[in-house]
Write an enzyme that holds these catalytic residues in place. Sequence first.
Site, PDB file in Angstrom:
ATOM      1  N   ARG A 177       0.895  -1.208   0.049  1.00 38.49           N
ATOM      2  CA  ARG A 177      -0.143  -0.065   0.159  1.00 38.49           C
ATOM      3  C   ARG A 177       0.846   1.116  -0.138  1.00 38.49           C
ATOM      4  O   ARG A 177       0.440   2.137  -0.667  1.00 38.49           O
ATOM      5  CB  ARG A 177      -0.841   0.027   1.458  1.00 38.49           C
ATOM      6  CG  ARG A 177      -1.956  -1.267   1.120  1.00 38.49           C
ATOM      7  CD  ARG A 177      -2.797  -1.318   2.418  1.00 38.49           C
ATOM      8  NE  ARG A 177      -3.771   0.063   2.485  1.00 38.49           N
ATOM      9  CZ  ARG A 177      -4.650   0.273   3.394  1.00 38.49           C
ATOM     10  NH1 ARG A 177      -4.360  -0.393   4.559  1.00 38.49           N
ATOM     11  NH2 ARG A 177      -5.376   1.672   3.223  1.00 38.49           N
ATOM     12  N   CYS A 236      -1.349   5.698   9.605  1.00 41.17           N
ATOM     13  CA  CYS A 236      -1.754   4.708   8.972  1.00 41.17           C
ATOM     14  C   CYS A 236      -2.672   4.883   7.731  1.00 41.17           C
ATOM     15  O   CYS A 236      -2.414   5.776   7.010  1.00 41.17           O
ATOM     16  CB  CYS A 236      -2.392   3.443   9.844  1.00 41.17           C
ATOM     17  SG  CYS A 236      -3.889   4.032  10.918  1.00 41.17           S
TER      18      CYS A 236
END
Length: 279
Positions: A177, A236
């Site tokens: 990611r 995050c």
Amino acid sequence: MSPLIEVTDPHILDGSAVLIDVRGGADAHERYLAGHLPKAVFAGLDADLASHPEDAANGGRHPLPTLEDFADTLQRWGVTPDSHVIVYDDKAAAMGGARLWWMLRSIGHTNVQVINGGLKAATDAGIELATGDHQNEPAAAPYAIPAEYTNTVDIEEVKQAAKDEGRVVIDVREGVRYQGITEPLDKIAGHIPGAVNLFYSNSMSPEGKFLTSQALNTLYSEVIGDVLPKDVIVHCGSGVTACHTLLGMEHAGIIGPKLYVGSWSEWSRRDLPIATTEK
């Protein structure tokens, strides 16, 4: 007080602490009803630990609840400023457990611990789970809250910190990611330019428990270097798993890093620069 508590500690089952089971996902309450630690109250990640904005571009997918709402929730759970609170989840603190720990610490509640290894550690230790719902007697008054959550930063501060050699912005999402190879939850793949990647699960043993404090200190220090903890920002996807890393840092003796609550879910929706390392 250590931020972690081992499942063998008698305070978990002796009724002296407020025990809170945190679950995330659409079936969160059903999973709780099917099996939880005795006398643990249910906390929903989405229902209790986040607000619900219409646009994630302003605050991300899991912005913090208002302090007033959080105070009412703590009252409903029977939490007072004197309570010893023990929290856990079924994801080794990677979802809701660490988030609730961080929220309590952020409002000044220091007497809070997370079960190391979560629900799995409890079942592995042979603790018999309870089923159905458990409710504590509500506290006599709402929790007395401060004026704001502490140790947070907004998107403007992250913009500056990511370009500052004297600060570190840590992205704890999975490498694919961060690299921009895939993005299963947000609209655009990639990362904040200048942010470094340290996948949160690197702090865990194969058994799903945190590494030792010494091992964690080594792991985090390799990324932080000589930067002071107060100049470290952790994020995050939506401000949840970042709390897992903040919990690990505190266990490692690294006190003071800050949370960017909006995280990638906010940054990626604001037409800001995006970096990738995809080949």
